[in-house]
Enzyme design. Structure first.
Site, PDB file in Angstrom:
ATOM      1  CG  HIS A  85      -1.733  -1.441   1.310  1.00 41.12           C
ATOM      2  ND1 HIS A  85      -2.700  -1.994   0.647  1.00 41.12           N
ATOM      3  CD2 HIS A  85      -1.244  -2.571   2.310  1.00 41.12           C
ATOM      4  CE1 HIS A  85      -2.948  -3.046   0.809  1.00 41.12           C
ATOM      5  NE2 HIS A  85      -2.247  -3.478   1.771  1.00 41.12           N
ATOM      6  CD  GLU A 122      -2.246  -3.614   5.171  1.00 47.06           C
ATOM      7  OE1 GLU A 122      -3.272  -3.561   4.856  1.00 47.06           O
ATOM      8  OE2 GLU A 122      -1.491  -4.849   4.550  1.00 47.06           O
ATOM      9  CG  HIS A 177       0.789  -7.040   2.473  1.00 42.51           C
ATOM     10  ND1 HIS A 177      -0.346  -5.886   1.891  1.00 42.51           N
ATOM     11  CD2 HIS A 177       1.440  -7.042   1.572  1.00 42.51           C
ATOM     12  CE1 HIS A 177       0.098  -5.720   0.701  1.00 42.51           C
ATOM     13  NE2 HIS A 177       1.314  -6.437   0.320  1.00 42.51           N
ATOM     14  CD  GLU A 255      -1.560 -10.284   4.576  1.00 47.43           C
ATOM     15  OE1 GLU A 255      -1.640  -9.377   5.350  1.00 47.43           O
ATOM     16  OE2 GLU A 255      -2.022  -9.811   3.226  1.00 47.43           O
TER      17      GLU A 255
HETATM   18 ZN   LIG Z   1      -1.944  -5.290   2.886  1.00 43.02          ZN
END
Ligand SMILES: [Zn+2]
Length: 291
Positions: A85, A122, A177, A255
């Site tokens: 992101h 995030e 992430h 993640e």
């Molecule tokens: Zn993400």
């Protein structure tokens, strides 16, 4: 299990283990907490602003722990780090929502990612962890390239994020992430590519090896548990992510946990814990690169 390189062991000695974690996948549409850029405008904005402190870690990064005359362990290796992101994505829905071809489908160019309930985004988290990781890998001799320069911009598109790793001919690439899932969900997971009859096929095997090395190091280094809601034993194989489908170099997504889980959110907001995450990722990547 293979023995860890001495440098990894030395670095691991710095890690204290403890925590319970959560993982998620705000990687672009699968996670319940993932929002589109349009929706993101409703999110607390503190996250983006409070965001990154590029390279500015309060704690000292781990010493390379090299013996005199011994070459840096990752000398000659190229690593591309993709901080998921970007901090201004939520303000630019038109650019972010533009559809791009990821071979198995068309997807938004990028997404805003999720955030903790308190507004730590995030994008800020991935930027901070990625810059810490870059610093550690450089200290071990690797050539490191990031897919974005700060946490104040938009994108790049997921297609470009993959292209940066390809162009660098990275020996290993990782996209960082954290998930935004239901509050009771927790734990981390690693996402690896599947064969799609496309450019990623030749590196699916190596990506799996990279994923296994990072899973092991992440569990040891952070103390976070395997995800209790995605994948099997923290491993997930997907063919819907542009960052993986378009990669011609070994690549995985981590993640790190579930930002909507209160216990994990508290950890992610802690700079010392983010340093532990970065160190764990570095150790896992080094293990793969030296195998
Ligand atoms: Zn993400």
């Amino acid at each position: 299990m293979r023995a860890l390189p001495a440098t990894v062991l030395a670095a691991c000695g710095l890690i204290v283990s403890a925590c319970g974690g959560a993982a998620g996948s705000a990687t672009g549409g699968t996670a319940s907490g993932t929002v589109t850029a349009g929706q993101a405008a409703q999110q607390p904005q503190a996250g983006a602003a409070a965001a990154a402190t590029p390279g500015a870690s309060a704690e000292a990064s781990p010493a390379p722990a090299r013996a005199k005359g011994v070459a840096a362990p990752l000398s000659g290796k190229v690593v591309v780090i993709d901080p998921g992101h970007n901090g201004a994505n939520y303000r630019n829905p038109k650019a972010v929502n533009r559809k791009v071809n990821v071979l198995t489908q068309w997807k938004p160019c990028d997404t805003t990612g999720t955030s903790t309930d308190s507004g730590y985004s995030e994008a800020a988290f991935t930027w901070d962890v990625s810059t810490r990781l870059a610093k550690i890998l450089k200290s071990r001799g690797a050539t490191v390239k990031l897919t974005r320069h700060d946490n104040n911009g938009v994108g790049p598109c997921i297609t470009e994020r993959a292209a940066i790793g390809n162009k660098a001919k990275a020996d290993a690439a990782i996209s960082v992430h954290a998930d935004g899932s239901a509050p009771a969900n927790h734990g981390f997971h690693v996402i690896m590519p599947k064969k799609i009859g496309g450019p990623v096929d030749p590196v699916v095997g190596d990506s799996r090896e990279l994923g296994l090395a990072v899973r092991s190091a992440f569990e040891k280094g952070t103390g976070l548990p395997y995800s209790n809601y995605i994948g099997s034993k923290a491993l997930s194989f997907r063919n819907d992510l542009g960052g993986l489908n378009l990669s011609t170099v070994p690549k995985i997504f981590i993640e790190a946990g579930n930002m909507r889980n209160a216990a994990e959110a508290a950890k992610f907001r802690d700079p010392a814990f983010r340093q532990r995450i970065a160190l764990a990722l570095a150790n896992g990547m080094q293990h793969y690169l030296q195998a």
